[in-house]
Design a protein around this motif. Structure first.
Motif, PDB file in Angstrom:
ATOM      1  N   LEU A 254      34.571   8.837  17.108  1.00 21.62           N
ATOM      2  CA  LEU A 254      35.026   9.259  18.179  1.00 21.62           C
ATOM      3  C   LEU A 254      35.358  11.040  18.295  1.00 21.62           C
ATOM      4  CD1 LEU A 254      36.639   8.826  20.661  1.00 21.62           C
ATOM      5  CD2 LEU A 254      38.782   8.118  19.629  1.00 21.62           C
ATOM      6  N   TYR A 261      37.029  11.418  14.943  1.00 26.47           N
ATOM      7  CA  TYR A 261      37.864  10.463  14.535  1.00 26.47           C
ATOM      8  C   TYR A 261      36.795   9.269  14.075  1.00 26.47           C
ATOM      9  CZ  TYR A 261      42.445  12.703  16.134  1.00 26.47           C
ATOM     10  OH  TYR A 261      43.077  14.001  16.266  1.00 26.47           O
ATOM     11  N   ARG A 263      34.994   6.737  12.922  1.00 28.79           N
ATOM     12  CA  ARG A 263      34.997   4.596  11.787  1.00 28.79           C
ATOM     13  C   ARG A 263      33.622   4.324  11.465  1.00 28.79           C
ATOM     14  NH1 ARG A 263      38.949   5.940  14.856  1.00 28.79           N
ATOM     15  NH2 ARG A 263      39.929   5.271  16.393  1.00 28.79           N
ATOM     16  N   GLY A 356      46.432   8.936  15.299  1.00 32.46           N
ATOM     17  CA  GLY A 356      45.926   7.688  15.328  1.00 32.46           C
ATOM     18  C   GLY A 356      45.770   6.952  14.012  1.00 32.46           C
TER      19      GLY A 356
ATOM     20  N   THR B  29      44.731  13.172  23.522  1.00 33.99           N
ATOM     21  CA  THR B  29      44.089  12.031  22.116  1.00 33.99           C
ATOM     22  C   THR B  29      44.256  11.317  22.004  1.00 33.99           C
ATOM     23  OG1 THR B  29      44.171  14.288  20.942  1.00 33.99           O
ATOM     24  CG2 THR B  29      43.634  12.235  19.855  1.00 33.99           C
ATOM     25  N   ILE B  32      42.899   8.920  24.808  1.00 35.92           N
ATOM     26  CA  ILE B  32      41.296   8.926  24.517  1.00 35.92           C
ATOM     27  C   ILE B  32      41.161   7.687  23.519  1.00 35.92           C
ATOM     28  CG2 ILE B  32      39.740   8.906  22.942  1.00 35.92           C
ATOM     29  CD1 ILE B  32      39.779  12.212  24.470  1.00 35.92           C
ATOM     30  N   LEU B  33      42.277   7.721  22.832  1.00 35.16           N
ATOM     31  CA  LEU B  33      42.630   6.344  21.606  1.00 35.16           C
ATOM     32  C   LEU B  33      42.819   5.246  21.942  1.00 35.16           C
ATOM     33  CD1 LEU B  33      44.331   8.283  18.650  1.00 35.16           C
ATOM     34  CD2 LEU B  33      41.912   7.163  18.340  1.00 35.16           C
TER      35      LEU B  33
END
Lengths: 368, 64
Positions: A254, A261, A263, A356, B29, B32-33
Motif C-alpha cells: 500500500l 506499507y 504486504r 499499522g 494513513t 487508508i489502512l
C-alpha cells in the motif's frame, strides 16, 4: 542522562543476565527493554530480568535473531536501559488473549491514570509507545487499529519471533512470559525522539485493487476483479506456477504519498494469495520490487540522525524476512555495521508496527 | 447528491488532527489502512451510501 546497551550470548540465563547487569554499570535504571533468543526459557528469563532490575519497568520479547550496535546476533539476549533522567515516565501493560478479542480500554485507562492525561489528548511529540505482539496469532492489524483509534501517540514495534521455527513466540513483562498477548509500553522520554520506517522496495507502477478479501485471514481472494493469484502473476508477466518464486523479491504494498506499507505474500491457496499482513477490500496495492537494504537503511537512519542532531539510543524492529535476505546476500555483517556508532538494540521480527502492521520493513525509535 | 464523503473525511481530520500537518498525514494513513483513501474524494464525488456508512463507523471509532 544515560541510555546504555549490553548483550550476552552466555548459555545459561543466570550467566547471561549477570553479564548484562555487569555491563550496564551502576545507573538509576528506570526502564529495561530486552530481546531474547528462544534458546532462553521464556518464563525464567523474564523473571530473572525483572528480579535483576526490581525497581524498573522491564519488558521485551523473544526473537528470530538479535541486533546490537555493530552486530547481528543469534542465540543471545540484548538489552537497553534508561535512567530516570532519560526516561521521564513509563507504564507497561499486557493485553492477553488478543487472538480472540482486542480491547485496549483498560490498558489505556491505566496509562491515563499513570500520566494524568487522556490518551486522545496526549501530545505525540512528548509520548511514544512501544508495541510487542505475539508473532504467530495474526492479531496485529486489529491491535494497531484499536490503538490508533484511541490516541495520536505513535506506537512502534515488532512481532515476537522464535528463530523461524513458527511454533511459539513470547512477550515479556512484569517478570512473566506471555503467548497470545501483546505488551504495550507508554514512554515519556526525557529527550526528543524520532522514528525510522525503512523498506527497500521500488514501486513498479502496476496497481492492483483488492476487490475481494478476508482480511482477518490475511487472504486476498480477488485483485482487479480477477482471481488474486492470476492477477498477481499477470502483473509480473509470469505464470501462476512461477508466481511463488517471485514472492521474496516482488511483494505488494500500500503506497501512501510514496511511502510503502509492504504486504509480503506467504503462499498461494486455491486462486487466492495468503499474505503475512491483511488487506481490506478497496485498498489499492502496488507491485513492488526489492532493492538494496544496506544503502536504503543507511540513508534512512542517517536522515533521522541529522533531524535529531545525533542518536543516543536506537531500538530496531527488523523484519526476519530482511534478515534472511541479508544472510542470503552475505550482508548481515554490513547491516550490523550500520549501527556500529549508535547505541542500538533490536531483533528480527515476524511483522513490524508503525501506524499499522506491515512486512519486510524495519521500524525504529531513535532517541537524541 | 455529491461531496458528503469529503465533508465527513474533513470532519474526522479536523477533530483528530486540527491544523497539525504531521497528524493529518497519520490520520489519513489510518483511514487508508481502514480502506478509505481521502485522495479519491472531492466535492463532486457521488454520495455512495456504502462508503458513507463505512465512514460513519470510522468516525465513531476515531472521534469517541
Amino acid at each position: 542522562m544515560s541510555i546504555r546497551i549490553a548483550s550476552s550470548a552466555k548459555d545459561t540465563i543466570d550467566e547471561a543476565v549477570r553479564e548484562l547487569k555487569a555491563s550496564f554499570g551502576i545507573i538509576d535504571v528506570k526502564m529495561v527493554v530486552f530481546f531474547a533468543s528462544p534458546k532462553y526459557e521464556p518464563d525464567r528469563i523474564s523473571m530473572r530480568m525483572q528480579e535483576s532490575f526490581p525497581d524498573a519497568a522491564v519488558f521485551g520479547c523473544s526473537t528470530a535473531g538479535e541486533i546490537v550496535s555493530g552486530r547481528m546476533l543469534t542465540g543471545a539476549v540484548v538489552a537497553m536501559v534508561f535512567d530516570g533522567e532519560s526516561m521521564g515516565g513509563v507504564k507497561v501493560e499486557v493485553l492477553e488473549n488478543i487472538g480472540k478479542r482486542i480491547d485496549v480500554g483498560e490498558s489505556f485507562r491505566s496509562f491515563e491514570n499513570h500520566f494524568g492525561e487522556p490518551m486522545v489528548e496526549m501530545n505525540p511529540s512528548r509520548y511514544v509507545g512501544i508495541v510487542l505482539a505475539d508473532g504467530l496469532n495474526g492479531a496485529e492489524e486489529k491491535l494497531m487499529e484499536a490503538i490508533g483509534d484511541s490516541t495520536n501517540v505513535l506506537f512502534v514495534g515488532g512481532s515476537a519471533g522464535d528463530d523461524l521455527k513458527f511454533q511459539s513466540t513470547h512477550v515479556f513483562a512484569n517478570g512473566k512470559a506471555y503467548t497470545d498477548a501483546a505488551v504495550l509500553a507508554l514512554l515519556k522520554p526525557g529527550m526528543p525522539f524520532d522514528f525510522v520506517k525503512t523498506q527497500s522496495v521500488r514501486d513498479r507502477g502496476v496497481e492492483l485493487v483488492v476487490t475481494k478479501a478476508d482480511s482477518a485471514r490475511r487472504e486476498v481472494v480477488e485483485l482487479n476483479n480477477e482471481p488474486a493469484a492470476s492477477a498477481y502473476a499477470q502483473a509480473l508477466g509470469v505464470s501462476i506456477d512461477e508466481l511463488r518464486d517471485y514472492f521474496p523479491t516482488n511483494p505488494l504494498g500500500l503506497v501512501i504519498d510514496g511511502d510503502p506499507y509492504v504486504r509480503s505474500p506467504q503462499r498461494i491457496q486455491g486462486d487466492s494469495v495468503i499474505f503475512y499482513c491483511g488487506s481490506v477490500e478497496g485498498m489499492t496495492l502496488s507491485l513492488l520490487e526489492t532493492g538494496d537494504i544496506i544503502e536504503d537503511t543507511r540513508r534512512d537512519v542517517t536522515e533521522a540522525e541529522n533531524r535529531l542532531g545525533g542518536i543516543s539510543g536506537l531500538i530496531v524492529f527488523n523484519c526476519a524476512h530482511r534478515a534472511l535476505e541479508l544472510a542470503n546476500k552475505r550482508q548481515s555483517e554490513a547491516y550490523g555495521e550500520l549501527f556500529a556508532d549508535i547505541p542500538t538494540v533490536g531483533f528480527n521480527s515476524y511483522g513490524e508496527q508503525f501506524i499499522g502492521h506491515m512486512n519486510q520493513t524495519a521500524t525504529m525509535i531513535a532517541f537524541r | 447528491m455529491a461531496g458528503k464523503i469529503k465533508q465527513m473525511i474533513d470532519a474526522i481530520l479536523a477533530r483528530r488532527a486540527d491544523d497539525n500537518e504531521l497528524l493529518q498525514r497519520v490520520i489519513k494513513t489510518k483511514l487508508i489502512l481502514k480502506g478509505i483513501n481521502p485522495a479519491k474524494y472531492d466535492e463532486q464525488s457521488f454520495d455512495d451510501p456504502a462508503i458513507i456508512a463505512r465512514l460513519e463507523k470510522m468516525a465513531q471509532e476515531l472521534c469517541r
